[in-house]
Scaffold this motif. Structure first.
Motif, short mmCIF file in Angstrom:
data_model
loop_
_atom_site.label_atom_id
_atom_site.label_comp_id
_atom_site.label_asym_id
_atom_site.label_seq_id
_atom_site.Cartn_x
_atom_site.Cartn_y
_atom_site.Cartn_z
N ILE A 147 -6.58 -2.11 7.75
CA ILE A 147 -6.46 -0.99 6.81
C ILE A 147 -5.59 0.06 7.47
CG2 ILE A 147 -7.67 0.76 5.46
CD1 ILE A 147 -10.17 -0.95 5.57
N GLU A 148 -4.57 0.52 6.78
CA GLU A 148 -3.68 1.52 7.36
C GLU A 148 -3.23 2.53 6.32
OE1 GLU A 148 -0.29 -0.45 8.96
OE2 GLU A 148 0.16 -1.55 7.11
N ASP A 149 -2.93 3.72 6.80
CA ASP A 149 -2.47 4.82 5.97
C ASP A 149 -0.96 4.71 5.75
OD1 ASP A 149 -1.87 7.19 4.74
OD2 ASP A 149 -3.11 8.42 6.06
N ASN A 150 -0.56 4.70 4.48
CA ASN A 150 0.86 4.63 4.14
C ASN A 150 1.20 5.81 3.25
OD1 ASN A 150 3.49 3.82 3.72
ND2 ASN A 150 2.96 2.16 2.30
N HIS A 151 1.28 7.01 3.87
CA HIS A 151 1.53 8.26 3.16
C HIS A 151 0.37 8.56 2.19
CE1 HIS A 151 5.38 8.40 5.08
NE2 HIS A 151 5.75 7.24 4.55
N ASP A 152 0.61 8.51 0.88
CA ASP A 152 -0.45 8.84 -0.07
C ASP A 152 -1.17 7.58 -0.55
OD1 ASP A 152 1.71 7.84 -1.45
OD2 ASP A 152 1.41 9.12 -3.20
N LYS A 153 -0.93 6.45 0.11
CA LYS A 153 -1.56 5.19 -0.24
C LYS A 153 -2.28 4.60 0.98
CE LYS A 153 0.38 4.90 -4.41
NZ LYS A 153 -0.39 4.91 -5.68
N ILE A 154 -3.31 3.82 0.69
CA ILE A 154 -4.01 3.10 1.74
C ILE A 154 -3.78 1.61 1.50
CG2 ILE A 154 -6.24 2.54 2.77
CD1 ILE A 154 -5.31 5.37 3.33
N ASN A 155 -3.32 0.90 2.53
CA ASN A 155 -3.04 -0.52 2.42
C ASN A 155 -4.14 -1.33 3.12
OD1 ASN A 155 -0.84 -2.72 1.83
ND2 ASN A 155 -1.54 -3.11 3.92
N LEU A 156 -4.69 -2.29 2.39
CA LEU A 156 -5.68 -3.21 2.97
C LEU A 156 -5.10 -4.61 2.94
CD1 LEU A 156 -9.51 -3.35 2.51
CD2 LEU A 156 -8.17 -5.44 2.29
N SER A 157 -5.16 -5.30 4.06
CA SER A 157 -4.65 -6.67 4.11
C SER A 157 -5.65 -7.59 4.80
CB SER A 157 -3.29 -6.73 4.83
OG SER A 157 -3.40 -6.29 6.15
N ILE A 158 -5.73 -8.81 4.30
CA ILE A 158 -6.58 -9.84 4.89
C ILE A 158 -5.68 -11.00 5.28
CG2 ILE A 158 -8.48 -11.45 4.50
CD1 ILE A 158 -9.72 -9.44 2.62
N LYS A 159 -5.59 -11.23 6.57
CA LYS A 159 -4.69 -12.26 7.10
C LYS A 159 -5.51 -13.39 7.71
CE LYS A 159 -0.97 -12.93 10.50
NZ LYS A 159 -0.13 -12.27 11.52
N ASP A 160 -5.11 -14.63 7.44
CA ASP A 160 -5.82 -15.77 8.01
C ASP A 160 -4.86 -16.73 8.71
OD1 ASP A 160 -4.91 -18.01 6.17
OD2 ASP A 160 -5.87 -16.73 4.67
N THR A 161 -5.42 -17.59 9.53
CA THR A 161 -4.63 -18.63 10.21
C THR A 161 -4.89 -19.97 9.55
OG1 THR A 161 -6.40 -18.94 11.85
CG2 THR A 161 -4.64 -17.39 12.41
N GLY A 162 -4.95 -19.93 8.22
CA GLY A 162 -5.31 -21.12 7.45
C GLY A 162 -4.15 -22.02 7.09
N VAL A 163 -4.35 -22.79 6.03
CA VAL A 163 -3.40 -23.84 5.66
C VAL A 163 -2.13 -23.30 5.01
CG1 VAL A 163 -5.23 -25.54 5.40
CG2 VAL A 163 -4.55 -24.17 3.42
N GLY A 164 -2.17 -22.07 4.51
CA GLY A 164 -0.99 -21.49 3.88
C GLY A 164 -0.75 -22.04 2.48
N ILE A 165 0.25 -21.49 1.81
CA ILE A 165 0.57 -21.87 0.43
C ILE A 165 2.05 -22.19 0.32
CG2 ILE A 165 0.42 -21.19 -2.01
CD1 ILE A 165 -1.50 -18.94 -1.09
N GLU A 166 2.35 -23.27 -0.35
CA GLU A 166 3.76 -23.61 -0.58
C GLU A 166 4.36 -22.56 -1.51
OE1 GLU A 166 3.70 -27.46 -2.26
OE2 GLU A 166 3.13 -28.47 -0.39
N PRO A 167 5.61 -22.13 -1.27
CA PRO A 167 6.25 -21.09 -2.10
C PRO A 167 6.22 -21.40 -3.59
CG PRO A 167 7.57 -21.53 -0.15
CD PRO A 167 6.47 -22.55 -0.15
N ALA A 168 6.42 -22.66 -3.95
CA ALA A 168 6.46 -23.03 -5.36
C ALA A 168 5.10 -22.92 -6.04
CB ALA A 168 6.99 -24.46 -5.51
N ARG A 169 4.04 -22.84 -5.23
CA ARG A 169 2.69 -22.82 -5.79
C ARG A 169 2.12 -21.41 -5.93
NH1 ARG A 169 -2.15 -25.13 -6.84
NH2 ARG A 169 -3.94 -24.40 -5.66
#
Length: 232
Positions: A147-169
């Motif tokens: 979670i990080e402060d981006n001026h007047d917005k707060i950004n939340l991200s969830i990152k994993d080391t999983g299988v990933g997604i093909e771009p077309a999908r």
């Protein structure tokens, strides 16, 4: 509309009936083991029952929320709350699932970040994104919540080391009718409804879900929320 209706009936008839049927069977096993005095077996079955009940509840909640959103019966009720605190509360729900797959969960935030949004909807969004990350992360994998402060917005991200997604999908995973959910790294089942609900809830907050993913290397799902006015 008919395709959507058929898919909903399919989920209710199969995906919801399955775990409830399993729960009934697990309760039968508990009765048998109690009579035998096998406390260790009872403990293990109770843990499985808890996970099954949790899965069923989350699925039912998603179905109800999604149905209400289709009827335009849902509208955000914004309030000021601590996003950091809410995020940690939500992750406690998934401690058993994380331990079962030996997944390491790391928080990349220390401060309190107050946002102005619908707390229940944001809770549902985080639950679905975290559940999805656990599902597609292999045993001994890692999940990072930032979670990080981006001026007047707060950004939340969830990152994993999983299988990933093909771009077309990537675009297809938001199509409730066409998307056929794939099994997780440990055979976990899904409906494909969770991410659809996430996107609709974020849309009600006039924001969207951002996805950065690479096949075989993991995924990052992120979104922004408005910083509470008294925190700007």
């Amino acid at each position: 509309i008919n395709d959507t209706k058929d898919r909903l009936f399919s989920i209710i008839g199969h995906d919801l009936k399955g775990p409830i049927g399993n729960l009934r069977q697990l309760l039968d096993f508990i009765n048998q083991d109690i009579e035998k005095g096998d406390q260790q077996s009872v403990k293990k079955i109770l843990e499985l029952s808890q996970e099954t009940a949790k899965t069923s509840f989350n699925l039912l909640e998603n179905l109800l929320n999604w149905s209400r959103s289709q009827l335009n019966a849902l509208s955000p009720e914004p309030s000021v709350f601590n996003l950091s605190e809410l995020t940690k509360e939500v992750t406690q729900i998934y401690q058993a699932a994380l331990q079962q797959k030996n997944i390491s969960l790391t928080y990349d935030f220390n401060n309190a970040f107050f946002v102005n949004a619908d707390k229940e909807m944001i809770s549902a969004i985080i639950r679905n994104l975290l559940s999805n990350a656990i599902k597609f992360t292999p045993v001994y994998g890692n999940i990072f919540i930032e979670i990080e402060d981006n001026h007047d917005k707060i950004n939340l991200s969830i990152k994993d080391t999983g299988v990933g997604i093909e771009p077309a999908r990537i675009d297809k995973i938001f199509d409730f009718v066409k998307n056929q959910s794939t099994s997780g790294t440990s055979g976990e089942k899904g409906t494909g409804l969770g991410l659809q609900l996430v996107r609709e809830f974020l849309s009600l907050h006039k924001t969207d879900l951002q996805i950065d993913s690479e096949k075989g290397k993991g995924s990052t799902f992120s979104f922004v929320l408005p910083l509470a006015s008294d925190q700007q």
